[in-house]
Design a protein around this motif. Structure first.
Motif, PDB file in Angstrom:
ATOM      1  N   GLY A  40      36.115  50.592  31.360  1.00 32.64           N
ATOM      2  CA  GLY A  40      37.168  49.506  31.657  1.00 32.64           C
ATOM      3  C   GLY A  40      36.481  48.640  32.614  1.00 32.64           C
ATOM      4  N   VAL A  41      37.340  47.340  32.520  1.00 27.41           N
ATOM      5  CA  VAL A  41      37.108  46.286  33.497  1.00 27.41           C
ATOM      6  C   VAL A  41      37.876  46.265  34.539  1.00 27.41           C
ATOM      7  N   VAL A  42      37.230  46.311  35.867  1.00 29.96           N
ATOM      8  CA  VAL A  42      37.847  46.369  37.088  1.00 29.96           C
ATOM      9  C   VAL A  42      38.886  45.247  37.193  1.00 29.96           C
ATOM     10  N   VAL A  43      40.154  45.479  37.247  1.00 31.74           N
ATOM     11  CA  VAL A  43      41.338  44.322  37.312  1.00 31.74           C
ATOM     12  C   VAL A  43      41.950  44.079  38.491  1.00 31.74           C
ATOM     13  N   THR A  44      41.820  45.254  39.295  1.00 26.95           N
ATOM     14  CA  THR A  44      42.686  45.343  40.555  1.00 26.95           C
ATOM     15  C   THR A  44      41.786  46.146  41.472  1.00 26.95           C
ATOM     16  N   LEU A  45      41.700  45.685  42.858  1.00 29.47           N
ATOM     17  CA  LEU A  45      40.792  46.680  43.826  1.00 29.47           C
ATOM     18  C   LEU A  45      41.806  47.290  44.582  1.00 29.47           C
ATOM     19  N   PRO A  46      41.576  48.337  45.346  1.00 33.28           N
ATOM     20  CA  PRO A  46      42.454  48.885  46.103  1.00 33.28           C
ATOM     21  C   PRO A  46      42.291  48.097  47.592  1.00 33.28           C
ATOM     22  N   GLY A  47      43.577  48.092  47.919  1.00 32.62           N
ATOM     23  CA  GLY A  47      43.805  47.298  49.281  1.00 32.62           C
ATOM     24  C   GLY A  47      43.973  45.776  49.032  1.00 32.62           C
ATOM     25  N   VAL A  48      43.870  45.289  47.801  1.00 34.24           N
ATOM     26  CA  VAL A  48      44.354  44.150  47.276  1.00 34.24           C
ATOM     27  C   VAL A  48      45.899  44.091  46.862  1.00 34.24           C
TER      28      VAL A  48
END
Length: 148
Positions: A40-48
Motif C-alpha cells: 500500500g501507499v502510505v497516505v497518513t502518518l501516525p501523529g499527524v
C-alpha cells in the motif's frame, strides 16, 4: 545505483538494512506483513492530524487500512528491475577453475537508476545461451528490410 530515489523508496535511504526499523513517510510503498505482504501507499502518518496509526491505500486505489504506529508490520518495497543490458566496452570472461562465464551487465530499475552487475553462467547455461543467441542472429539476418 545513481543515488536517485523513487517516490516509493524507503525514506531512510541506502543505509536501511535488515536490522534497521522502517518508518515510511507519506507516499512510500510499504508491504504489510499482517496482511500477507499486501502493498500500500502510505497516505497518513501516525501523529499527524490526530492519526494514531499508519494508513495505507492500494497503489491503484481502493479501501484504506491501518497499520500499527510503531511500523513493526511494515516492510519497504524495493524498486523493481525492468531490464538488463550488456555493459559497453567490457568483455565476458570464462573462469576454467569455476567452469563458468561472467558477462558484465547493467541492471536498470523502474525509477531510472541502474547498477552494474554480472551475469554468471555455468557451462550448460553458456551452451543454452549460445543456441538462443544464434537463433536470434539468424532471425535478424532473415528479417525483411534489416541491415547490419
Amino acid at each position: 545505483m545513481t543515488g536517485r530515489r523513487s517516490a516509493h523508496l524507503p525514506s531512510q535511504g541506502p543505509e536501511l538494512g535488515t536490522a534497521a526499523p522502517f518508518f515510511p513517510q507519506l507516499g512510500d510503498l510499504a508491504a504489510d506483513t499482517t496482511r500477507e505482504g499486501r502493498v500500500g501507499v502510505v497516505v497518513t502518518l501516525p501523529g499527524v492530524d490526530s492519526a494514531t496509526t499508519y494508513h495505507l491505500r492500494p497503489p491503484g486505489g481502493g479501501p484504506a487500512w491501518s497499520a500499527p504506529a510503531d511500523g513493526t508490520t511494515l516492510r519497504p518495497v524495493p524498486v523493481q528491475a525492468t531490464h538488463i543490458t550488456l555493459l559497453p566496452g567490457r568483455d565476458a570472461l570464462y573462469d576454467p577453475r569455476a567452469r563458468q562465464g561472467s558477462v558484465p551487465v547493467e541492471i536498470h530499475f523502474e525509477d531510472g537508476s541502474s547498477r552494474e552487475g554480472a551475469l554468471i553462467l555455468t557451462s550448460a547455461e553458456l551452451e543454452r545461451l549460445y543456441a538462443q543467441t544464434s537463433r536470434l542472429l539468424t532471425a535478424h539476418e532473415n528479417a525483411p528490410g534489416e541491415t547490419s
